[in-house]
Design a protein around this motif. Structure first.
Motif, short mmCIF file in Angstrom:
data_model
loop_
_atom_site.label_atom_id
_atom_site.label_comp_id
_atom_site.label_asym_id
_atom_site.label_seq_id
_atom_site.Cartn_x
_atom_site.Cartn_y
_atom_site.Cartn_z
N ASN A 341 0.84 -1.20 0.00
CA ASN A 341 0.00 0.00 0.00
C ASN A 341 0.88 1.25 0.00
OD1 ASN A 341 -2.36 1.57 0.18
ND2 ASN A 341 -2.18 1.67 2.39
N GLY A 342 0.61 2.15 -0.93
CA GLY A 342 1.42 3.36 -1.04
C GLY A 342 2.50 3.28 -2.11
N TRP A 343 2.67 2.10 -2.72
CA TRP A 343 3.66 1.92 -3.77
C TRP A 343 2.93 1.70 -5.10
CZ3 TRP A 343 9.11 1.51 -2.96
CH2 TRP A 343 9.49 1.56 -1.62
N SER A 344 3.33 2.41 -6.14
CA SER A 344 2.71 2.23 -7.45
C SER A 344 3.63 2.75 -8.54
CB SER A 344 1.37 2.96 -7.53
OG SER A 344 0.80 2.82 -8.82
N LEU A 345 3.61 2.06 -9.68
CA LEU A 345 4.36 2.52 -10.84
C LEU A 345 3.68 3.71 -11.50
CD1 LEU A 345 5.45 -0.83 -12.52
CD2 LEU A 345 6.99 0.97 -11.71
#
Length: 362
Positions: A341-345
């Motif tokens: 959660n909180g990580w995205s490309l």
């Protein structure tokens, strides 16, 4: 040369730009994206750039929806609906996965488990038509078929799949961190845009010289992983790191390509490593198949890095033709999605509907 001539499209980075257009540009995508992005993407990927076609295809689909809305002078809401329908259509045709493509269009807009409810039916219709037209000309069936007798039938396997979810979590964080760092580094260079792309291409070519599997879309690697080809752990580890780094150089420097397909390759490599390890250390009665772990690893990586768990679960079943691994895919996708959660490309994703300017205005 394309970037120099159309400098306003230099940062048209595919899916990320389509998401940005939905939330902050009333669904408007410049019509010039259609010819320029098409040519630039073919040149980038066909020449060996480590990227996928799905990013450009989603932006092209979004541009088609935006152009149609302009032709008929439709409202901003209708423009956004058509834009997301175009995104779904592109993914459905490219991966021969109509249901996953439909879900992707209304799920990818947010980094949480929220979706865009108004877009569900347009995405289903567009996905159905796009897949049918594509399959009529290029053939039906799964993109990467694998044996259908490999199924989940032993509850004890949830433990090694849990370990896979943890490995996917850390692998995703490396991929995202390196990609964003590469983007910042290339952006800090005081060079013309075309020179930065050339530098990214040289770095990618250097990696591809030693690990040729990372060049282009790397679709053959996916097919080999799912067909049970014998891979060694060291080789798969090299493919994971080389693919993640080369994609960061290709796309991070401004090359026209997507990060979706490379994420599938990276997830498959991590899954393959995990499957091979447990196949050696666990009794044969557990029935560990490395190719099953490769498929589930692809789903987990997509769910974690792209923030699209529903799309990931359905897509791996459609691209492989194997629906017997849905349960471990659900298990791994749920865990890795929650842990990252909180990580995205995709930096243009907002957390939920309340955080979107579209719904603030409403």
């Amino acid at each position: 040369l394309l970037i120099k001539r159309f400098d306003s499209l230099e940062h048209a980075r595919g899916t990320d730009s389509a998401i940005l257009a939905y939330h902050r540009r009333h669904g408007y995508v410049p019509p010039a994206v259609l010819p320029i992005k098409s040519v630039a993407s073919v040149l980038t990927v066909a020449s060996g750039g480590s990227a996928g076609y799905e990013g450009p295809v989603t932006l092209l689909g979004a541009a088609c929806g935006s152009v149609v809305a302009s032709w008929f002078n439709l409202s901003q809401r209708a423009r956004r609906l058509l834009m997301t329908a175009g995104i779904s259509a592109g993914i459905a045709a490219l991966f021969q996965a109509p249901l996953a493509g439909a879900i992707f269009g209304f799920e990818v807009l947010y980094s949480s488990s929220d979706i865009e409810y108004d877009c569900i039916l347009p995405c289903f219709v567009a996905s159905t038509v796009a897949y049918t037209v594509f399959a009529y000309f290029f053939g039906w069936g799964a993109l990467f078929p694998m044996p259908t007798d490999i199924v989940y039938e032993n509850g004890l396997r949830l433990f090694p799949y849990f370990v896979l979810a943890l490995a996917i979590t850390f692998g995703t964080r490396f991929y995202i961190s390196f990609f964003l760092a590469a983007e910042r580094w290339f952006g800090s260079l005081r060079l013309p845009g075309f020179a930065v792309v050339i530098l990214g291409g040289l770095l990618t070519g250097a990696i591809g010289f030693f690990v040729p599997e990372i060049r282009g879309t790397s679709y053959p690697v996916i097919g080999q992983l799912l067909s049970g080809r014998n891979f060694c752990i060291g080789g798969l580890v090299a493919i994971f790191f080389a693919k993640a780094i080369a994609t960061s150089f290709t796309v991070g420097s401004g090359g026209s390509g997507g990060v979706f397909a490379p994420a599938i390759v990276c997830g498959g490599a991590i899954g393959g490593v995990t499957g091979i390890f447990f196949a050696h250390v666990l009794p044969a009665s557990w029935g560990i198949h490395p190719e099953a772990f490769a498929l589930v690893g692809m789903a987990g990586f997509l769910a974690s890095a792209i923030r699209t768990p529903l799309t990931a679960i359905v897509m791996v079943a459609e691209i492989s033709g194997n629906h017997g691994l849905l349960l471990p895919a659900m298990w791994v996708c749920g865990i890795s999605f929650w842990l990252n959660n909180g990580w995205s490309l995709y930096r243009s994703q907002v957390h939920n509907r309340e955080a979107s300017p579209v719904h603030e205005q409403a």
